[in-house]
Scaffold this active site. Structure first.
Site, PDB file in Angstrom:
ATOM      1  N   LYS A  12       1.523   4.231  -3.015  1.00 22.21           N
ATOM      2  CA  LYS A  12       1.366   5.673  -2.866  1.00 22.21           C
ATOM      3  C   LYS A  12       2.647   6.411  -3.253  1.00 22.21           C
ATOM      4  O   LYS A  12       2.590   7.494  -3.867  1.00 22.21           O
ATOM      5  CB  LYS A  12       0.950   6.012  -1.435  1.00 22.21           C
ATOM      6  CG  LYS A  12      -0.424   5.477  -1.068  1.00 22.21           C
ATOM      7  CD  LYS A  12      -1.502   5.953  -2.051  1.00 22.21           C
ATOM      8  CE  LYS A  12      -2.887   5.482  -1.681  1.00 22.21           C
ATOM      9  NZ  LYS A  12      -3.928   5.987  -2.618  1.00 22.21           N
ATOM     10  N   TYR A  21       0.828  -1.201   0.000  1.00 22.43           N
ATOM     11  CA  TYR A  21       0.000   0.000   0.000  1.00 22.43           C
ATOM     12  C   TYR A  21       0.866   1.257   0.000  1.00 22.43           C
ATOM     13  O   TYR A  21       0.696   2.151  -0.838  1.00 22.43           O
ATOM     14  CB  TYR A  21      -0.938   0.006   1.203  1.00 22.43           C
ATOM     15  CG  TYR A  21      -1.766   1.268   1.300  1.00 22.43           C
ATOM     16  CD1 TYR A  21      -2.762   1.546   0.372  1.00 22.43           C
ATOM     17  CD2 TYR A  21      -1.549   2.192   2.316  1.00 22.43           C
ATOM     18  CE1 TYR A  21      -3.525   2.706   0.449  1.00 22.43           C
ATOM     19  CE2 TYR A  21      -2.313   3.355   2.413  1.00 22.43           C
ATOM     20  CZ  TYR A  21      -3.289   3.602   1.479  1.00 22.43           C
ATOM     21  OH  TYR A  21      -4.036   4.748   1.554  1.00 22.43           O
TER      22      TYR A  21
END
Length: 289
Positions: free
Chosen positions: A148, A144
């Site tokens: 980003k 995750y």
């Protein structure tokens, strides 16, 4: 009034963003994986798979937005296979940002404090200094956070390729009025990944609105964080207890947040309006979308 396309607009924080933009008078296309009826005349809900480039280019081309808010993502690596998290997030981000750039639309999108690499680290290290700002190195070790960081690289690519402004908002742990799940949350033995920082969902909606209106050139990343920690103690005391020492240099006093929101104030004219002290017990109407 401008035309704004919002992805992930039926999600937890996306609904608040759509409502805020509709309240501000924008014509909003709310895009999500599911459909819901909208009772607002200036909100149109559409269903799309954002990993399908054709879906994305078709919707953006037909709507011809002035701005795109990309808020859709698999929000953490714990509930899905890691490869699915990374692939979904990075492919959808590429598709949306590329379509926005071709449409000459300014972009605001959801990066994350997780790009720093602390929230999902196996053993959370202390930050290099306090408060953490946008110059702090990004060291994600989970899919995750890596998605980003890679998304911010795509944001810079979009600026270079299409000459549109892109603001990457890095929210802290988003809380909802009357549902502040961070309170009473004891940090795990290996550390606390966001260093007791949080942000109210209404302040997320307001920073998105501010980023759409601000005079921004190129790519800018900004943290969205409340002014104080949620631990109700001095921040340096929390670090002493959890890590055995306080990172140096340290420019904090009292319960100042570990992550700085100063750049958002300077660049966007944004400051958070909500504190856990009042918001945790608030009873407010939720978004209409």
């Amino acid at each position: 009034m401008s035309r704004v396309l919002v992805t992930g607009g039926l999600g937890g924080s996306g609904r608040w963003i759509v409502d805020r933009l509709a309240d501000d008078g924008h014509e909003v296309m709310c895009v999500d994986q599911r459909f819901a009826e909208s009772e607002r005349g200036n909100v149109d809900v559409r269903v799309a798979d954002l990993t399908d480039r054709g879906d994305v280019f078709d919707l953006v081309g037909a709507f011809d937005p002035d701005a795109v808010v990309h808020w859709a993502a698999i929000p953490d690596p714990l509930d899905h296979p890691g490869g699915e998290v990374f692939e979904n997030n990075i492919v959808s981000t590429y598709n949306v940002l590329e379509a926005a750039g071709r449409a000459d639309a300014r972009v605001v999108w959801a990066s994350s404090e997780s790009a720093l690499g602390f929230p999902f680290a196996a053993e959370t290290p202390a930050p290099d200094y306090l408060p953490i700002d946008e110059e702090h190195p990004l060291r994600p070790e989970d899919p995750y956070g890596a998605s980003k960081e890679a998304g911010e690289a795509l944001a810079r690519t979009t600026v270079r390729r299409h000459d549109v402004p892109v603001v990457s908002i890095r929210p802290s742990w988003i809380q909802y009025p009357g549902e502040y799940v961070c309170l009473g949350n004891e940090p795990p033995a290996e550390g606390v990944g966001n260093f007791w920082s949080y942000v109210d969902v209404r302040d997320i909606a307001s920073i998105v609105a501010a980023a759409l209106e601000a005079d921004v050139e190129g790519h800018e990343a900004v943290f969205a964080v409340a002014d104080e920690n949620y631990g109700d103690r001095e921040t340096t005391e929390l670090f002493e207890e959890q890590f055995g020492s306080v990172p140096e240099p340290c420019d904090l006093s009292g319960d100042d947040a570990s992550i700085s929101n100063a750049k958002a104030a300077d660049l966007l004219g944004w400051e958070p309006d909500h504190s856990w002290r009042e918001a945790a017990d608030e009873d407010v109407d939720g978004p209409t979308v």
